[in-house]
Design an enzyme around this catalytic site. Structure first.
Site, short mmCIF file in Angstrom:
data_model
loop_
_atom_site.label_atom_id
_atom_site.label_comp_id
_atom_site.label_asym_id
_atom_site.label_seq_id
_atom_site.Cartn_x
_atom_site.Cartn_y
_atom_site.Cartn_z
N LYS A 4 0.83 -1.18 0.00
CA LYS A 4 0.00 0.00 0.00
C LYS A 4 0.88 1.25 0.00
O LYS A 4 2.05 1.14 0.39
CB LYS A 4 -0.95 -0.01 1.19
CG LYS A 4 -0.24 0.07 2.53
CD LYS A 4 -1.14 0.53 3.61
CE LYS A 4 -0.48 1.70 4.26
NZ LYS A 4 -0.88 2.17 5.49
N HIS B 84 -1.86 -5.89 5.24
CA HIS B 84 -1.36 -6.78 6.29
C HIS B 84 -2.44 -7.12 7.31
O HIS B 84 -2.32 -8.10 8.03
CB HIS B 84 -0.08 -6.24 6.94
CG HIS B 84 -0.28 -5.16 7.94
ND1 HIS B 84 -0.47 -3.85 7.60
CD2 HIS B 84 -0.32 -5.19 9.30
CE1 HIS B 84 -0.62 -3.13 8.71
NE2 HIS B 84 -0.53 -3.92 9.76
N LYS C 20 -3.60 -11.11 9.47
CA LYS C 20 -3.73 -11.33 10.92
C LYS C 20 -4.65 -12.53 11.16
O LYS C 20 -5.76 -12.59 10.64
CB LYS C 20 -4.30 -10.08 11.61
CG LYS C 20 -3.33 -8.90 11.59
CD LYS C 20 -3.91 -7.71 12.34
CE LYS C 20 -3.13 -6.43 12.10
NZ LYS C 20 -1.89 -6.29 12.82
N ASP D 63 -4.46 6.10 5.29
CA ASP D 63 -3.48 5.23 5.93
C ASP D 63 -4.12 3.98 6.52
O ASP D 63 -3.54 2.89 6.47
CB ASP D 63 -2.78 6.04 7.04
CG ASP D 63 -1.62 5.29 7.66
OD1 ASP D 63 -0.75 4.83 6.90
OD2 ASP D 63 -1.59 5.15 8.90
N HIS E 33 -7.28 -1.06 5.55
CA HIS E 33 -7.39 -2.05 6.63
C HIS E 33 -8.82 -2.14 7.19
O HIS E 33 -9.37 -3.23 7.34
CB HIS E 33 -6.45 -1.70 7.78
CG HIS E 33 -5.02 -1.52 7.36
ND1 HIS E 33 -4.43 -2.27 6.37
CD2 HIS E 33 -4.05 -0.69 7.81
CE1 HIS E 33 -3.16 -1.89 6.24
NE2 HIS E 33 -2.92 -0.94 7.09
N LYS F 5 -4.66 7.94 15.82
CA LYS F 5 -3.36 7.87 16.49
C LYS F 5 -3.43 8.70 17.76
O LYS F 5 -4.26 9.59 17.88
CB LYS F 5 -2.27 8.42 15.58
CG LYS F 5 -2.09 7.57 14.32
CD LYS F 5 -0.67 7.55 13.84
CE LYS F 5 -0.50 6.75 12.57
NZ LYS F 5 -0.17 5.33 12.79
#
Ligand code: BG6
Length: 499
Positions: free
Chosen positions: A151, A181, A185, A238, A243, A343
């Site tokens: 990505k 990713h 998981k 991001d 995700h 974040k």
């Protein structure tokens, strides 16, 4: 787990952070656990000048002692690792790559099966495939050729379409492995098994029994030393566009006809294409964007986002996004999905919470606890079911109790890291856990109105580091008489995160 046929890996961007932090450790762990083929080589390619020896020494210096990397087996692993310094945007230089590959295929007496990994800045994602093709390094005459693309796959809908076109000029879709990713998981993959292998849950997994769904991915870290990249990206690009929408697809998709790349990804795409398009009113009411501001958390001073290295002093990039969204299909019509990521929140935690509807006639108490299923993706991976039980004693009061499963209870079982699993799958030619072109484009199409709305200067709220985002994000859920789950209320200890 199937051991791949003899095959080789070429990593572009080999001198970069991703290769050192994720790819080499993942390949090493696959090697020491006997999951790489009998014969394989890894060729690192980038601009930085290294010889094979100095590259190996650099990897050794950086990695030995970290992540269960022991000196002796790591040296044996490094015998399979080579390096080539070329200008990776210059087509002519790929002649040197071809030459080096032919020498290595010869040395290893190996089939030309090759997995190319683009661990480079995104500006090279379209360039490298063209350079490979110019030297016929994409041709499958003497072995398969596959390409892993990292990505970000595009910057918005239009650039994602353009990149897709570039990739498809030189590689077929079934040769392309777009890595996300989160799909590597274990706990994300388990969403499928949990839903589709358990008759006690699947019949309830729909709008008749589920009141709302929460998906949270919180991080305590700030942008660290990635301010330059992050400031042009933000939480939407991001984390959310890739995700979180992939996790949402796993939570909401229909059962696939079979667990294989085509059938599974067909269902993923269907659900992503069913996301209700966001109207201007939805964006005003159901979207909260935030940016962290300075604060002292657990005795540590944390600077605000605009003070971070590489970030513009007047940046309007969001470090938090909370969104209420809907899926227009017969399973989910009318069920809100509240999705948030940010974040500098109080802790690191990713979880999905399924809130079941109350019983139609609350005989025992107006305040009987609601039923919830908490699927903890990370850390302390596990699943908890919360439900009401009669409070012992007189009367019929109900109180909340929990039944749980934790992965740590599986004892010795070692979960593969996301990169281990995904590299192994790509070597085995299994694209089930990689994002297909149509899924990536469906995600961009959904977020495109948010990208455009972000230009609106009213649309960004501040939140102090160590809090759960702007207060408007709480209101987003509370005004529907619902609530976010706050898994970590106790700010005195980062590790406390109730499951
Ligand atoms: C990456 C993002 O894709 O995912 C990072 O670029 C983020 O900003 C990371 O920190 C989170 O991944 P994980 O696996 O730690 O949840």
């Amino acid at each position: 787990m199937q051991v791949p046929d003899n095959s080789n890996i070429v990593i572009f961007g080999a001198s970069g952070d991703l290769n050192y932090r994720k790819l080499i450790p993942a390949l090493y762990h696959l090697y020491v656990t006997g999951q790489l083929p009998d014969s394989f080589f890894i060729l690192g390619v980038s601009r930085t000048e290294f010889s094979d020896e100095s590259f190996r020494a650099s990897l050794q210096g950086e990695l030995v002692g970290l992540e269960r990397i022991e000196p002796e087996p790591f040296s044996r692993f490094l015998e399979h690792v080579y390096y080539l310094a070329i200008n990776t945007s210059d087509e002519h230089e790929f002649g040197k790559l071809k030459q080096r590959l032919l020498e290595l295929y010869e040395k290893y007496q190996a089939p030309h099966n090759t997995l190319y990994y683009l661990a480079t800045p995104p500006s090279l994602f379209g360039v490298i495939p063209k350079c490979l093709a110019a030297h016929e390094l994409n041709k499958e005459t003497e072995g398969w050729k596959r390409l892993i693309v990292e990505k970000p796959i595009g910057y918005d809908f239009e650039s994602a379409v353009a990149l897709d076109d570039q990739l498809h000029q030189y590689f077929r879709e079934d040769q392309l492995y777009r890595i996300d990713h989160y799909l590597g998981k274990e706990t994300v993959q388990n969403l499928l098994v949990f839903r589709f292998a358990n008759g006690m849950f699947e019949p309830l997994w729909n709008r008749h029994y589920i009141d709302y769904v929460e998906i949270t991915s919180a991080e305590f870290i700030g942008v660290e030393d990635r301010g330059g990249y992050y400031d042009g990206s933000g939480a939407l690009r991001d984390m959310f566009q890739n995700h979180l929408l992939q996790v949402l697809a796993m939570v909401a998709m229909e059962p696939p006809a079979a667990i294989n790349a085509d059938a599974t990804r067909d269902e993923v795409v269907k659900v992503l294409e069913s996301l209700r398009p966001l109207s201007a009113d939805d964006l005003k009411q159901d979207l909260v964007l935030g940016q962290y501001t300075e604060s002292t958390v657990r005795g540590e001073y944390l600077p605000g986002y605009r003070e971070e290295k590489g970030v513009a002093k007047d940046s309007r990039t969001e470090t938090y996004i909370g969104l209420k969204l809907f899926i227009n299909n017969s399973r989910w019509n009318g069920v809100p999905f509240y999705v948030r990521t940010g974040k500098r929140l109080p802790t690191r935690v990713t979880e999905v919470v399924i809130h079941f509807s109350p019983t139609p006639h609350p005989v025992f108490s107006q305040h009987a606890p609601s039923n919830k299923l908490i699927i903890r993706i990370q850390p302390d991976e596990g699943i908890v079911m919360k439900f009401g039980l009669k409070t012992p004693g007189a009367g019929f009061e109900a109180e909340e109790v929990a039944m749980d499963f934790r992965y740590q209870d599986l004892g010795e079982t070692k979960l593969l890291s996301a990169y281990e699993r995904l590299l192994l799958d790509a070597l085995n030619g299994d694209a089930t856990l990689f994002a297909r072109s149509d899924a990536v484009l469906a995600c961009w199409k959904f977020v495109q109105p948010i990208l455009e709305f972000k230009e609106d200067p009213r649309a960004l709220y501040g939140y102090a580091c160590g809090t759960w985002g702007p207060k408007e994000a709480g209101a987003l859920v509370e005004r529907d008489n619902r609530a976010w789950r706050y898994p970590c209320k106790n700010l005195t200890n980062t590790h406390y995160c109730e499951l």
